[in-house]
Design an enzyme around this catalytic site. Sequence first.
Site, PDB file in Angstrom:
ATOM      1  N   CYS A  18      31.171  31.078  29.087  1.00 54.78           N
ATOM      2  CA  CYS A  18      31.774  31.496  30.359  1.00 54.78           C
ATOM      3  C   CYS A  18      33.277  31.759  30.225  1.00 54.78           C
ATOM      4  O   CYS A  18      33.929  32.107  31.197  1.00 54.78           O
ATOM      5  CB  CYS A  18      31.523  30.450  31.443  1.00 54.78           C
ATOM      6  SG  CYS A  18      32.471  28.940  31.185  1.00 54.78           S
ATOM      7  N   CYS A  50      29.288  27.114  34.706  1.00 49.58           N
ATOM      8  CA  CYS A  50      29.029  27.709  33.388  1.00 49.58           C
ATOM      9  C   CYS A  50      27.517  27.920  33.213  1.00 49.58           C
ATOM     10  O   CYS A  50      26.734  26.973  33.307  1.00 49.58           O
ATOM     11  CB  CYS A  50      29.557  26.792  32.289  1.00 49.58           C
ATOM     12  SG  CYS A  50      29.055  27.307  30.642  1.00 49.58           S
ATOM     13  N   CYS A  79      33.438  22.267  28.061  1.00 51.51           N
ATOM     14  CA  CYS A  79      33.662  23.289  29.075  1.00 51.51           C
ATOM     15  C   CYS A  79      33.483  22.545  30.396  1.00 51.51           C
ATOM     16  O   CYS A  79      32.439  21.921  30.621  1.00 51.51           O
ATOM     17  CB  CYS A  79      32.607  24.385  28.935  1.00 51.51           C
ATOM     18  SG  CYS A  79      32.529  25.455  30.373  1.00 51.51           S
ATOM     19  N   TYR A 114      -7.052   1.934   6.408  1.00 50.63           N
ATOM     20  CA  TYR A 114      -6.242   0.782   6.006  1.00 50.63           C
ATOM     21  C   TYR A 114      -6.227  -0.365   7.000  1.00 50.63           C
ATOM     22  O   TYR A 114      -5.477  -1.316   6.813  1.00 50.63           O
ATOM     23  CB  TYR A 114      -4.814   1.219   5.681  1.00 50.63           C
ATOM     24  CG  TYR A 114      -4.148   2.064   6.757  1.00 50.63           C
ATOM     25  CD1 TYR A 114      -3.870   1.528   7.999  1.00 50.63           C
ATOM     26  CD2 TYR A 114      -3.824   3.397   6.514  1.00 50.63           C
ATOM     27  CE1 TYR A 114      -3.280   2.303   8.976  1.00 50.63           C
ATOM     28  CE2 TYR A 114      -3.233   4.176   7.489  1.00 50.63           C
ATOM     29  CZ  TYR A 114      -2.965   3.612   8.717  1.00 50.63           C
ATOM     30  OH  TYR A 114      -2.381   4.379   9.690  1.00 50.63           O
ATOM     31  N   GLU A 153       0.847  -1.194   0.000  1.00 50.29           N
ATOM     32  CA  GLU A 153       0.000   0.000   0.000  1.00 50.29           C
ATOM     33  C   GLU A 153       0.878   1.238   0.000  1.00 50.29           C
ATOM     34  O   GLU A 153       2.027   1.178   0.429  1.00 50.29           O
ATOM     35  CB  GLU A 153      -0.837   0.058   1.296  1.00 50.29           C
ATOM     36  CG  GLU A 153      -1.884  -0.993   1.383  1.00 50.29           C
ATOM     37  CD  GLU A 153      -2.415  -1.106   2.817  1.00 50.29           C
ATOM     38  OE1 GLU A 153      -2.439  -0.099   3.543  1.00 50.29           O
ATOM     39  OE2 GLU A 153      -2.770  -2.224   3.180  1.00 50.29           O
ATOM     40  N   LYS A 211       2.203   4.583   1.550  1.00 49.15           N
ATOM     41  CA  LYS A 211       2.280   5.094   2.926  1.00 49.15           C
ATOM     42  C   LYS A 211       1.910   6.576   2.889  1.00 49.15           C
ATOM     43  O   LYS A 211       2.689   7.415   2.449  1.00 49.15           O
ATOM     44  CB  LYS A 211       3.682   4.886   3.495  1.00 49.15           C
ATOM     45  CG  LYS A 211       3.786   5.261   4.949  1.00 49.15           C
ATOM     46  CD  LYS A 211       5.076   4.726   5.550  1.00 49.15           C
ATOM     47  CE  LYS A 211       5.151   5.011   7.030  1.00 49.15           C
ATOM     48  NZ  LYS A 211       5.159   6.423   7.358  1.00 49.15           N
ATOM     49  N   ASP A 242       1.203  10.271   3.868  1.00 47.63           N
ATOM     50  CA  ASP A 242       1.894  11.138   4.820  1.00 47.63           C
ATOM     51  C   ASP A 242       0.906  12.081   5.501  1.00 47.63           C
ATOM     52  O   ASP A 242       0.764  13.241   5.133  1.00 47.63           O
ATOM     53  CB  ASP A 242       2.981  11.931   4.085  1.00 47.63           C
ATOM     54  CG  ASP A 242       4.022  12.453   5.044  1.00 47.63           C
ATOM     55  OD1 ASP A 242       3.982  12.078   6.229  1.00 47.63           O
ATOM     56  OD2 ASP A 242       4.879  13.237   4.605  1.00 47.63           O
ATOM     57  N   CYS A 284      35.354  28.629  26.280  1.00 51.66           N
ATOM     58  CA  CYS A 284      33.894  28.462  26.234  1.00 51.66           C
ATOM     59  C   CYS A 284      33.220  29.751  25.744  1.00 51.66           C
ATOM     60  O   CYS A 284      33.477  30.829  26.284  1.00 51.66           O
ATOM     61  CB  CYS A 284      33.375  28.106  27.627  1.00 51.66           C
ATOM     62  SG  CYS A 284      31.580  28.054  27.722  1.00 51.66           S
ATOM     63  N   LYS A 334      10.828   3.341   3.334  1.00 51.88           N
ATOM     64  CA  LYS A 334      10.863   4.799   3.277  1.00 51.88           C
ATOM     65  C   LYS A 334      11.625   5.234   2.031  1.00 51.88           C
ATOM     66  O   LYS A 334      12.731   4.740   1.778  1.00 51.88           O
ATOM     67  CB  LYS A 334      11.570   5.364   4.515  1.00 51.88           C
ATOM     68  CG  LYS A 334      10.881   5.038   5.835  1.00 51.88           C
ATOM     69  CD  LYS A 334       9.528   5.693   5.981  1.00 51.88           C
ATOM     70  CE  LYS A 334       9.541   7.041   6.625  1.00 51.88           C
ATOM     71  NZ  LYS A 334       9.865   7.172   7.986  1.00 51.88           N
TER      72      LYS A 334
END
Length: 669
Positions: free
Chosen positions: A407, A427, A422, A222, A113, A115, A117, A404, A310
């Site tokens: 900080c 921080c 970090c 379905y 079948e 699929k 969406d 970082c 898919k």
Amino acid sequence: MDKKAAEKKVQELHNLLNQYNYEYHVLDHPSVPDSEYDRLMRELISIEEQYPDLISPESPTQRVGGEILSAFEKVEHRIPMLSLGNAFNEADLYDFDRRVKQVVGDDVEYVCELKIDGLAISLRYENGLFIQGATRGDGTIGEDITSNLKTIRSIPLRLKQEMSIEVRGEAYMPKKSFEALNKAKEENGEEPFANPRNAAAGSLRQLDPRVAASRNLDTFLYAIGDFSETGESTHNDGLNLLENLGFKVNKEREKCANIEEVLQYVQKWVEKRPNLPYEIDGIVIKVNSFEQQRELGFTAKSPRWAIAYKFPAEEVVTKLLDIELSVGRTGVITPTAILDPVRVAGTKVQRASLHNEDLIREKDIKLGDYVVIKKAGDIIPEVVNVLVEKRTGEEQEFLMPTHCPECESELVRLEGEVALRCINPKCPAQIREGLIHFVSRNAMNIDGLGEKVISQLFSHELIHDVADIYRLQQDQLLELERMGEKSVTNLLAAIEKSKTNSLEKLLFGLGIRHVGAKAAKTLAQEFGNMDALAAATREELTAIQDIGEKMADSIVTYFENEDAIQLINKLKNAGLNMDYNGSRPVEAQSISSSLAGKTVVLTGKLVKLTRNEAKEKLEALGANVTGSVSKKTDLVIAGEDAGSKLTKAQELGIEVWDEEKMLEEFNIN
Ligand code: IVH
């Protein structure tokens, strides 16, 4: 017109209008002009105005109920709405075929079948009348969107047979309606929908059914929720039954005698897909025979008798404008590509994670490069590769920072890790991310406290650690952007409610390194409360299945830290539950359960417990709870009004318990 004549006329008009509606919206083949339909509709409306007690819920005039809801009710699916396993290529499909044949032998027929969406829906009919429609939700609990679904003309309000049945399918928005809707939205200066799936979902989540009614949604059905109730023996016959009952069933379905025919079907639709008037994202392949489906059964998430192929992800080219850095909860620095906005698989993409420095080097990504983008699993954007041939010489090397970005403390690369980190525990970025994690769904699940609100609370210095969340006051919250009185009241209630969460949610929320949601549950079950866990030794921890040395070390280190102990004390004082609320695992219980290792099916209505509670308790006692009765079932628990599953269990000679007997086993009585 007297009442008697009116009754007769109403019936006639129902029949005619239903027939014309069916021809138009399901068969796509109208037999009368629209004006004739409208004339009959006006006639019906005028009779109903004269005799309001002749208005029945299935009247064609009742598609748009008019009533605006304040929220959707929850609906528990009697049979869980599962999802499908995925196949991405031929090899995956051959694997699927092999797995199927291992269980049912070589003689197997498939049904392919499209699929669709859209979003999965469940429709319930009683004695032929549409009584409830729901979303899939988490598969067990969905939302009651009956009044919105009623507005979809291809959903029959009355079936062609007086049957009680639950059917499943997809609600979707045709491409044309989607384009028209977005055009109108753009003209009104509103944000357009990203794709037809979002548009369909957004329309059905509206509390005012008039919005859904204006959106031209459509359906394909379905599946039958419980096929053992209808007597069909193949999926294909099931689809034909759905068609005969008046549902719209996709015409492109085909029976395939073997996996080669399946591959041909897939190939055909890879090519024909752009010509369809609705979006599809793949092909669904199902074993045709219900008997074989029963033999194959289910994994925890999906049936073993079906798979979704898919379509390969769409790839597009765009320019990489910049690379942005963010600091995560554990201090990891993540680079993100900032892209020239581009549409990929239906949505606009302008960012893609580059994960770490190594990946940038490996793919030789430079600022200003043209890059190929796709969406992994059709959701998360990713940079596939760089188009080196498009370089002009202007592109620039990207250098990871040494400090970082939040900080400014020096970044380190821990041994064996690809990430830069970090390691400053103070921080602000890490603290903020930790707060966001604490309130997230799998952790304390505080509704209304999302990323934006947490960021505001943090930057306004209203919260410094997770315990501060439990000290928030109404007036502080009211000062935040877009926080009215109602949302503040709801938020405070959600915070209060989270205090009763079971221990594993809090444990996961604390963000102890290496302790994910699953490990948190195991720890909560094993130790029962926070103090017992805090006192656990490395040896006690590693003795538990699924708890490795790395995690054990991290837990011991966490509870050795004075700041962590203080935080937990603050949470205790705020009134947070520190105990595991569920039942302990089989091994931990003094009674040995007679249910351990048994395959159990729940059917009918339970009185003292919800079906989910019963399922959880059965599983905690070691049972494997499944949806349908087969030779492999050891025990059926039958509540009130149990139907065909009970009959089947009796036919197969399977042991049957009533709810009382199950409660005894749970020690509830
Ligand atoms: S069968 C046990 N058939 O795809 C699951 N699903 O993950 C039975 N879908 O949520 C699903 N078209 O919403 C099936 N022809 C089709 C479908 C289909 C779309 C969706 C469905 C489900 C998801 C599968």
